[in-house]
Design a protein around this motif. Structure first.
Motif, short mmCIF file in Angstrom:
data_model
loop_
_atom_site.label_atom_id
_atom_site.label_comp_id
_atom_site.label_asym_id
_atom_site.label_seq_id
_atom_site.Cartn_x
_atom_site.Cartn_y
_atom_site.Cartn_z
N LEU A 89 0.86 -1.18 0.00
CA LEU A 89 0.00 0.00 0.00
C LEU A 89 0.90 1.23 0.00
CD1 LEU A 89 -2.87 -0.97 -0.03
CD2 LEU A 89 -1.58 -2.43 1.54
N PRO A 91 1.44 5.47 -1.79
CA PRO A 91 0.94 6.55 -2.65
C PRO A 91 1.51 6.47 -4.06
CG PRO A 91 2.39 7.42 -0.92
CD PRO A 91 2.14 5.99 -0.61
N HIS A 116 5.13 2.76 7.17
CA HIS A 116 4.97 3.79 8.18
C HIS A 116 6.16 4.72 8.08
CE1 HIS A 116 1.53 3.71 10.88
NE2 HIS A 116 2.13 4.73 11.48
N TYR A 117 6.20 5.78 8.85
CA TYR A 117 7.29 6.77 8.75
C TYR A 117 7.36 7.28 7.30
CZ TYR A 117 8.28 3.96 12.89
OH TYR A 117 8.16 3.25 14.04
N GLY A 119 8.26 5.39 4.78
CA GLY A 119 8.13 4.26 3.86
C GLY A 119 9.13 3.16 4.20
N ILE A 133 -0.31 -0.63 -4.75
CA ILE A 133 -1.66 -0.08 -4.80
C ILE A 133 -1.78 1.15 -3.91
CG2 ILE A 133 -4.08 -0.51 -4.20
CD1 ILE A 133 -3.76 -3.37 -5.00
N SER A 134 -2.43 2.20 -4.46
CA SER A 134 -2.75 3.40 -3.69
C SER A 134 -4.27 3.54 -3.58
CB SER A 134 -2.19 4.63 -4.40
OG SER A 134 -2.75 5.82 -3.84
N ILE A 135 -4.75 4.03 -2.46
CA ILE A 135 -6.20 4.27 -2.36
C ILE A 135 -6.56 5.68 -2.79
CG2 ILE A 135 -6.61 2.50 -0.61
CD1 ILE A 135 -7.00 5.00 1.35
N GLY A 136 -5.61 6.55 -3.06
CA GLY A 136 -5.94 7.90 -3.53
C GLY A 136 -4.86 8.90 -3.18
N TYR A 138 -3.70 11.67 -1.23
CA TYR A 138 -3.67 12.50 -0.02
C TYR A 138 -2.56 11.94 0.85
CZ TYR A 138 -7.30 8.97 -0.15
OH TYR A 138 -8.01 7.84 -0.45
N VAL A 139 -2.20 12.68 1.88
CA VAL A 139 -1.10 12.23 2.75
C VAL A 139 -1.68 11.52 3.97
CG1 VAL A 139 0.93 12.96 4.06
CG2 VAL A 139 0.33 14.14 1.93
N LEU A 140 -1.14 10.35 4.29
CA LEU A 140 -1.58 9.58 5.45
C LEU A 140 -0.39 9.33 6.37
CD1 LEU A 140 -3.76 6.88 3.62
CD2 LEU A 140 -4.58 8.89 4.85
N THR A 141 -0.69 8.78 7.56
CA THR A 141 0.40 8.45 8.50
C THR A 141 0.89 7.02 8.32
OG1 THR A 141 -1.17 7.80 10.20
CG2 THR A 141 -0.42 10.09 10.23
N GLY A 142 0.09 6.18 7.64
CA GLY A 142 0.49 4.79 7.47
C GLY A 142 -0.38 4.08 6.46
N GLY A 143 0.05 2.87 6.08
CA GLY A 143 -0.68 2.09 5.08
C GLY A 143 -1.77 1.20 5.68
N PRO A 146 -5.44 2.06 4.32
CA PRO A 146 -5.52 1.54 2.95
C PRO A 146 -5.61 0.02 2.89
CG PRO A 146 -3.96 3.34 3.02
CD PRO A 146 -4.37 3.09 4.44
C1 4G1 Z 1 3.79 11.77 -0.79
C2 4G1 Z 1 -1.95 7.77 0.51
C3 4G1 Z 1 3.62 11.10 0.42
C4 4G1 Z 1 -0.90 7.55 1.39
C5 4G1 Z 1 2.69 12.02 -1.60
C6 4G1 Z 1 -2.59 6.75 -0.12
C7 4G1 Z 1 1.27 10.92 -0.03
C8 4G1 Z 1 -0.98 3.80 1.01
C9 4G1 Z 1 -1.12 5.18 1.01
C10 4G1 Z 1 2.37 10.67 0.79
C11 4G1 Z 1 -0.46 6.25 1.64
C12 4G1 Z 1 1.44 11.60 -1.22
C13 4G1 Z 1 -2.16 5.44 0.14
C14 4G1 Z 1 2.14 9.94 2.07
C15 4G1 Z 1 0.72 6.03 2.57
C16 4G1 Z 1 4.61 5.82 4.05
C17 4G1 Z 1 3.72 5.61 5.24
C18 4G1 Z 1 3.76 6.38 3.00
C19 4G1 Z 1 2.52 6.49 5.06
C20 4G1 Z 1 2.64 7.15 3.71
C21 4G1 Z 1 0.24 11.82 -2.07
C22 4G1 Z 1 3.04 8.61 3.93
N1 4G1 Z 1 -2.64 4.27 -0.35
N2 4G1 Z 1 1.39 7.12 2.97
N3 4G1 Z 1 3.21 9.35 2.68
O1 4G1 Z 1 1.02 9.85 2.52
O2 4G1 Z 1 1.04 4.90 2.90
O3 4G1 Z 1 -1.93 3.30 0.17
#
Ligand code: 4G1
Length: 232
Positions: A89, A91, A116-117, A119, A133-136, A138-143, A146
């Motif tokens: 999971l 981005p 997490h962190y 990546g 795979i990405s769910i969309g 936006y910025v999240l704190t972890g996978g 998703p």
């Molecule tokens: C750069 C979003 C960083 C985020 C650009 C959708 C997002 C996993 C997903 C990030 C995550 C953008 C997802 C970001 C995800 C390492 C741990 C990656 C959390 C992490 C657009 C942080 N679909 N995000 N980086 O969110 O894991 O699956």
């Protein structure tokens, strides 16, 4: 279907998915979900699984070895023959769709990897990941969230998980249309009446009205879905 989720927060996965329709599917033995704690495979005495990033920059990265040992432990437990698919999971993945959910629903075992962190070390990803795979966007704190979304979407496609008579296939999105508006009792609420056609008992007219509403709604709210439809 057996889901194996590699994560630093196993309780988040187990608590989130042990309810409602998915919880019942687990009880019935139609699916199984195990959340495996990557920290259990830390190879140092402090259970540390992250470290600084070569080249500099802010934040920490999950190290390759704990992720790899966790993966190997899961593989040893998987009885079905060939190499299991490993979904990372991220981005940077292809955006998750109903089509992808249907494809994944054919597997016997699925391994989901949550970052997490900042990546995960690229080298272990190269060795074990089969699908990004990405769910969309936006910025999240972890996978973890998703991963739970993928487990939910795939599980409801497994025969027997949904108990209704109409199969999961029939739902909107299958044909790139949004759901029509729906109404339950009472017939009048806040002065608003249920559309007459739905009370008529005329099945063909109901179906026609619902399809029209689906098209109107899709054009208004998700015109991008109609563009997809024309292409296919
Ligand atoms: C750069 C979003 C960083 C985020 C650009 C959708 C997002 C996993 C997903 C990030 C995550 C953008 C997802 C970001 C995800 C390492 C741990 C990656 C959390 C992490 C657009 C942080 N679909 N995000 N980086 O969110 O894991 O699956």
């Amino acid at each position: 279907m057996n889901f194996h989720v590699m994560t630093l927060f196993p309780e988040m996965i187990m608590q989130g998915l042990n309810v409602s329709i998915i919880g019942r599917a687990i009880e019935k033995g139609l699916i199984s979900i195990e959340a495996v704690n990557i920290r259990d495979y830390a190879f140092n005495k402090h259970n540390k699984v992250d470290d600084y990033i070569y080249g500099g920059g802010a934040g920490m990265l999950m190290q390759a070895e704990p992720v790899y040992l966790c993966y190997e432990a899961i593989r040893e437990r998987i009885t079905s023959g060939s190499r299991p698919r490993v979904v990372y999971l991220t981005p940077q993945g292809e955006v998750f769709t109903q089509k992808k959910a249907q494809e994944l629903a054919k597997e016997d075992d699925l391994i989901l990897l949550c970052g997490h962190y900042e990546g995960i070390d690229e080298r272990v990803l190269e060795e074990i990941v089969t699908d990004n795979i990405s769910i969309g966007d936006y910025v999240l704190t972890g996978g973890e969230l998703p991963a739970m979304i993928v487990v939910d979407a795939v599980s409801r496609l497994i025969p027997g998980v949904l108990n209704n008579d109409v199969s999961a296939e029939f739902e909107s999105f299958q044909d790139d249309l949004l759901e029509y508006p729906q109404y339950s009792r009472p017939e009048i609420w806040h002065g608003k009446r249920v559309p007459e056609v739905l009370l008529s008992g005329h099945h063909a007219n109901v179906e026609k009205w619902r399809h029209e509403q689906s098209v109107i709604r899709t054009r208004e709210r998700r015109p991008d879905l109609l563009d997809n439809k024309e292409k296919s």
